[in-house]
Write a protein that holds these residues in place. Sequence first.
Motif, PDB file in Angstrom:
ATOM      1  N   CYS A  16       0.846  -1.205   0.000  1.00 13.93           N
ATOM      2  CA  CYS A  16       0.000   0.000   0.000  1.00 13.93           C
ATOM      3  C   CYS A  16       0.881   1.256   0.000  1.00 13.93           C
ATOM      4  O   CYS A  16       1.899   1.295   0.700  1.00 13.93           O
ATOM      5  CB  CYS A  16      -0.894  -0.028   1.231  1.00 13.93           C
ATOM      6  SG  CYS A  16      -1.916   1.447   1.412  1.00 13.93           S
ATOM      7  N   TYR A  18       0.145   4.248   1.186  1.00 15.31           N
ATOM      8  CA  TYR A  18      -0.238   5.302   2.135  1.00 15.31           C
ATOM      9  C   TYR A  18       0.594   5.242   3.415  1.00 15.31           C
ATOM     10  O   TYR A  18       1.754   5.597   3.402  1.00 15.31           O
ATOM     11  CB  TYR A  18      -1.734   5.239   2.424  1.00 15.31           C
ATOM     12  CG  TYR A  18      -2.614   5.497   1.208  1.00 15.31           C
ATOM     13  CD1 TYR A  18      -2.467   6.647   0.442  1.00 15.31           C
ATOM     14  CD2 TYR A  18      -3.595   4.583   0.833  1.00 15.31           C
ATOM     15  CE1 TYR A  18      -3.273   6.886  -0.655  1.00 15.31           C
ATOM     16  CE2 TYR A  18      -4.411   4.817  -0.257  1.00 15.31           C
ATOM     17  CZ  TYR A  18      -4.244   5.974  -1.015  1.00 15.31           C
ATOM     18  OH  TYR A  18      -5.042   6.206  -2.098  1.00 15.31           O
ATOM     19  N   CYS A  19       0.035   4.717   4.486  1.00 18.31           N
ATOM     20  CA  CYS A  19       0.696   4.967   5.780  1.00 18.31           C
ATOM     21  C   CYS A  19       1.831   3.987   6.065  1.00 18.31           C
ATOM     22  O   CYS A  19       2.050   3.022   5.337  1.00 18.31           O
ATOM     23  CB  CYS A  19      -0.329   4.951   6.904  1.00 18.31           C
ATOM     24  SG  CYS A  19      -0.789   3.311   7.493  1.00 18.31           S
ATOM     25  N   VAL A  21       2.111   1.669   8.126  1.00 19.06           N
ATOM     26  CA  VAL A  21       1.829   0.276   8.487  1.00 19.06           C
ATOM     27  C   VAL A  21       2.412  -0.646   7.419  1.00 19.06           C
ATOM     28  O   VAL A  21       2.947  -1.704   7.713  1.00 19.06           O
ATOM     29  CB  VAL A  21       0.308   0.037   8.650  1.00 19.06           C
ATOM     30  CG1 VAL A  21       0.038  -1.432   9.003  1.00 19.06           C
ATOM     31  CG2 VAL A  21      -0.265   0.933   9.744  1.00 19.06           C
ATOM     32  N   GLY A  22       2.316  -0.221   6.152  1.00 21.35           N
ATOM     33  CA  GLY A  22       2.956  -0.984   5.077  1.00 21.35           C
ATOM     34  C   GLY A  22       2.247  -2.281   4.750  1.00 21.35           C
ATOM     35  O   GLY A  22       2.866  -3.352   4.662  1.00 21.35           O
ATOM     36  N   CYS A  23       0.935  -2.201   4.539  1.00 15.15           N
ATOM     37  CA  CYS A  23       0.142  -3.414   4.299  1.00 15.15           C
ATOM     38  C   CYS A  23       0.441  -4.019   2.929  1.00 15.15           C
ATOM     39  O   CYS A  23       0.602  -3.309   1.931  1.00 15.15           O
ATOM     40  CB  CYS A  23      -1.345  -3.097   4.381  1.00 15.15           C
ATOM     41  SG  CYS A  23      -1.872  -2.578   6.019  1.00 15.15           S
ATOM     42  N   LEU A  50      -7.158  -4.706   4.837  1.00 22.90           N
ATOM     43  CA  LEU A  50      -6.832  -3.369   4.343  1.00 22.90           C
ATOM     44  C   LEU A  50      -7.811  -2.402   4.981  1.00 22.90           C
ATOM     45  O   LEU A  50      -8.968  -2.753   5.231  1.00 22.90           O
ATOM     46  CB  LEU A  50      -6.971  -3.279   2.822  1.00 22.90           C
ATOM     47  CG  LEU A  50      -5.986  -4.092   1.974  1.00 22.90           C
ATOM     48  CD1 LEU A  50      -6.341  -3.952   0.500  1.00 22.90           C
ATOM     49  CD2 LEU A  50      -4.544  -3.638   2.214  1.00 22.90           C
ATOM     50  N   CYS A  51      -7.393  -1.171   5.205  1.00 19.75           N
ATOM     51  CA  CYS A  51      -8.322  -0.173   5.735  1.00 19.75           C
ATOM     52  C   CYS A  51      -9.084   0.451   4.573  1.00 19.75           C
ATOM     53  O   CYS A  51      -8.938   0.058   3.413  1.00 19.75           O
ATOM     54  CB  CYS A  51      -7.564   0.883   6.539  1.00 19.75           C
ATOM     55  SG  CYS A  51      -6.676   2.081   5.534  1.00 19.75           S
ATOM     56  N   LYS A  53      -8.774   3.246   3.069  1.00 18.10           N
ATOM     57  CA  LYS A  53      -7.931   3.855   2.034  1.00 18.10           C
ATOM     58  C   LYS A  53      -7.322   2.779   1.140  1.00 18.10           C
ATOM     59  O   LYS A  53      -7.344   2.885  -0.088  1.00 18.10           O
ATOM     60  CB  LYS A  53      -6.819   4.697   2.678  1.00 18.10           C
ATOM     61  CG  LYS A  53      -7.316   5.914   3.409  1.00 18.10           C
ATOM     62  CD  LYS A  53      -6.186   6.777   3.935  1.00 18.10           C
ATOM     63  CE  LYS A  53      -5.518   6.213   5.157  1.00 18.10           C
ATOM     64  NZ  LYS A  53      -6.315   6.227   6.386  1.00 18.10           N
ATOM     65  N   GLY A  54      -6.758   1.753   1.774  1.00 21.50           N
ATOM     66  CA  GLY A  54      -6.165   0.675   0.987  1.00 21.50           C
ATOM     67  C   GLY A  54      -7.196  -0.032   0.130  1.00 21.50           C
ATOM     68  O   GLY A  54      -6.944  -0.359  -1.042  1.00 21.50           O
ATOM     69  N   PRO A 185      -5.037   2.280  10.809  1.00 24.82           N
ATOM     70  CA  PRO A 185      -6.211   1.485  11.190  1.00 24.82           C
ATOM     71  C   PRO A 185      -5.946  -0.001  11.324  1.00 24.82           C
ATOM     72  O   PRO A 185      -6.550  -0.666  12.184  1.00 24.82           O
ATOM     73  CB  PRO A 185      -7.204   1.741  10.042  1.00 24.82           C
ATOM     74  CG  PRO A 185      -6.691   2.940   9.317  1.00 24.82           C
ATOM     75  CD  PRO A 185      -5.223   2.998   9.549  1.00 24.82           C
ATOM     76  N   ILE A 186      -5.066  -0.536  10.513  1.00 26.47           N
ATOM     77  CA  ILE A 186      -4.859  -1.992  10.572  1.00 26.47           C
ATOM     78  C   ILE A 186      -4.116  -2.371  11.849  1.00 26.47           C
ATOM     79  O   ILE A 186      -4.409  -3.394  12.474  1.00 26.47           O
ATOM     80  CB  ILE A 186      -4.117  -2.464   9.296  1.00 26.47           C
ATOM     81  CG1 ILE A 186      -5.002  -2.207   8.055  1.00 26.47           C
ATOM     82  CG2 ILE A 186      -3.700  -3.916   9.403  1.00 26.47           C
ATOM     83  CD1 ILE A 186      -6.380  -2.860   8.111  1.00 26.47           C
TER      84      ILE A 186
HETATM   85  S1  SF4 Z   1      -3.387   0.763   7.282  1.00 30.37           S
HETATM   86 FE1  SF4 Z   1      -4.519   1.383   5.444  1.00 30.37          FE
HETATM   87  S2  SF4 Z   1      -3.389   3.134   4.602  1.00 30.37           S
HETATM   88 FE2  SF4 Z   1      -2.036   2.098   6.061  1.00 30.37          FE
HETATM   89  S3  SF4 Z   1      -0.820   0.705   4.779  1.00 30.37           S
HETATM   90 FE3  SF4 Z   1      -2.598  -0.459   5.568  1.00 30.37          FE
HETATM   91  S4  SF4 Z   1      -4.171  -0.293   3.991  1.00 30.37           S
HETATM   92 FE4  SF4 Z   1      -2.633   1.283   3.572  1.00 30.37          FE
END
Ligand code: SF4
Length: 895
Positions: A16, A18-19, A21-23, A50-51, A53-54, A185-186
């Motif tokens: 991902c 975005y943040c 967390v690196g999903c 995934l949150c 956004k993901g 979020p994750i």
């Molecule tokens: S928590 Fe959401 S925004 Fe952050 S890496 Fe995971 S899916 Fe992406």
Amino acid sequence: MRHDAPLAPSTVRTTCPYCGVGCGVLATPDRLGGAAIAGDTDHPANKGRLCSKGSALGETLGLGSRVLHPLKRNAAGEYDRVGWGEALDAVAAGLRTIAASHGPEAIAFYLSGQLLTEDYYVANKLMKGFIGSPHVDTNSRLCMSSTVAAQRRVFGSDTVPGAYEDFDSADLIVLVGSNTAWCHPILFRRMQDNRRERGARLVVLDPRVTATADDSDMVLALKPGSDAALFAGLLVHLADRGLIDRTYVTRHVAGFDEALANAQEIAPNIAAVSAATGLSEERIAAFYDLWASTPHVVTAWSQGVNQSAQGTDKVAAILNCHLATGRIGRPGCGPFSLTGQPNAMGGREVGGLANMLAAHMGYAPEEIDCIRRFWRAPNMAHREGLKAVQMLDAVTERRIRAMWVMATNPAVSLPDADKVRAALAGLDLFIVSENVLSNDTLSARPHYILPAAAWGEKDGTVTNSERRISRQRAFLPLPGEVKPDWWIVCEVAKRLGFGEAFAYAGPHEIYAEHAALSAFENDGTRDFDIGAHASLDHADYDALQPVQWPVPAHRPKGTARLFAEGGFFGPARRAQMRRLAVPKLASETSEAFPLLLNTGRVRDHWHTMTRTGLSPRLSAHIAEPSVSVHPADIARFGLNEGGFARIAGVQGNAVLKVVADKGVAQGSLFAPIHWSGETASNARIGALTQPLCDPFSGQPEMKATPVSMAPVTYRSEGFVLSREPFALPAGSWWGRLAVQGGEGRLFATDAAIDTIMALIRDRFGAEGLTELIDRDGGSYRCAVLREGRLAAALFLAPTGCAPLWDTVKTAFADPTATVESRFALLSGRRPGGPDPGPTVCACFGVGLNAIRAAFEAGAATAEEIGIQLKAGTNCGSCLPEIGRIGAQARASEAA
Ligand code: SF4
């Protein structure tokens, strides 16, 4: 956990964007240039989740807003398309000329936590080893540089000691200055799983009571800037109770006595902590007792700690407590920095911060020499460079004449953003590598815009908050003439005469060199060592599995945790507990500026919305730029909930929608950072924030800017939906967002109905136009139909009676729907059912009204709401809000 079924041949494992967390993400491209997105169950960071956004990444892949060709600014200030050869030649010639005229230090790079490690590596190498300037900084300066500074001061290295698994096995998790439920979020779901399954306790320390606090066991809403005092008091409490781990401290830690004496000066007893934090002595004692009595404690923090003029000391105060108790590096315990950006840590690894050189080495003479020999570099930088805020000051003062901005939008995100935009516009040579054709930084009119690859097209690696390196793989072709950032940098390097050092066949060769440098002359005295990857070939690199560094040659499976048995990187391999400055806010309120502005993120947007702003789903949760205000301050400042307020500081001002929020303390405000000049009329929060910085990290204070607040009134409010942009009357307030099938704007205006009607006719003509006009009542509604389908709609009503747009949005979104009754449409009422209200669950489009009605009809828990409405059953990002709606429904029932 592994997939039972093999992946489709076209499915690509990536990460991902975005943040921190690196999903892990599974992306399966479709024939329309998009992709189906799912969580990767094999990725250790998210195990398939995934949150919001993901989950919505597939909605952000269109090319409509992309820059697809190199562009050169002409004499008229417009842009001409040029070939790559011409653009690269000109950029190289411009850099060479400025270096010759003003010296290499007249050149700066401003990079981004969105770059991949390989992009970062070559940019850093070019600047610090070949051009000879140390001025490489990054938007990560705004994210976690206070943590970097504190970890280097305390551990002797920029090392996150723990792993995400610690959130699964901790008995106590303390979140400091972090709205984890919305921003990570994750990870928050992992914490909630731990609470549910193992009974872990969750404590939230934050001046603002957020969605994170809603799902916790204890909330301490301390005064802004008082975190260090709270943790100094905790250290004193631990010492008073005889809970110091003397064995660990004796073997592995220096500076304990000095740090304790300093803590005793700052927070001699609980009464002093109470005075500093504004918390009751009982609450403080309960927190201290809980922390002290729980060996498996993780203390995690984010921007509420980092984005502070005393951020480094705040982090050090937390680290001191963990070191003093030896609660570090063992399963279920340790200090943990929650990184904001997807590759902030990768940038730190390569040295992409002004105060680092490369591979976690700084500017000691032996480190400069080591890197010079490895790179065979002809022009090494010899001292630390300017950090972001200082760098832009140097641009203003024309000490820096050329700047190359890559993958970031400093004209929105840096403090004092109007000044930043003006400074950029005055550069002799201003280069931007970008995905998008239009943003606030591009409004400063760079000389060259270089089209860079976006997520889905990029190929490289990123490192998440737990030191886990993952591949971000391409699954889409490069569109137009777009090129990867690493390629663009290397081509400029070749034109500067450094071809041999930048002759990479692909990102795999850059990564292998980066890995080799990390191990070069590294006899265990540097934390960052991924030497096991130095010999990866192309196929190995493509197959690289997520792994936590260090990955030295003798430990190819990586390292989950560090420091349980000491082995720090300070003198004598010890950690150094630090004295703290007396905690205080960098700036105080005054008669002119009686409030403190806190800034941050909302659940479904990311940074300046260049990607999330393309998703109708994500835009539905919070649609307008707003300021959250305590109800007592709404009354005190003569505002109306749902009205507008001008928030003004020394640097600038913004006009924002007023949201009542009891979670915001009286005397404080909260405003999201996401809206820019592209997406709102006057909501650039960076234009308000002050450029005060932490003395160690250079990270700006973005959580407590003194501001004033005053009501702003407009004659009417409304919305417009259109397939193409529609220009509102000058002076209108507006916020723009993606809706299915086009764009929407929520607006407020003083313009007369006749002015609006004239604009509608100018733009759409009279054909297919249906209008309802009530001049006496001050309302106007129109629908523009083309071939029986809704092409545009504008609804306007007097202030305080803003029309709801959900029904019209639905008609506008559906490409198959025909509008049988124009007048039914203009009624704005949903046929066959109540209005669902503002979106709460982005994944399934479930609105507030529907959830509230389900609670009122007898649903008792978020799980029951999930069964009835599906809300919260996909990514789970909305579960705290659903819980809050349930609590409100129960409270109003009881009343
Ligand atoms: S928590 Fe959401 S925004 Fe952050 S890496 Fe995971 S899916 Fe992406």
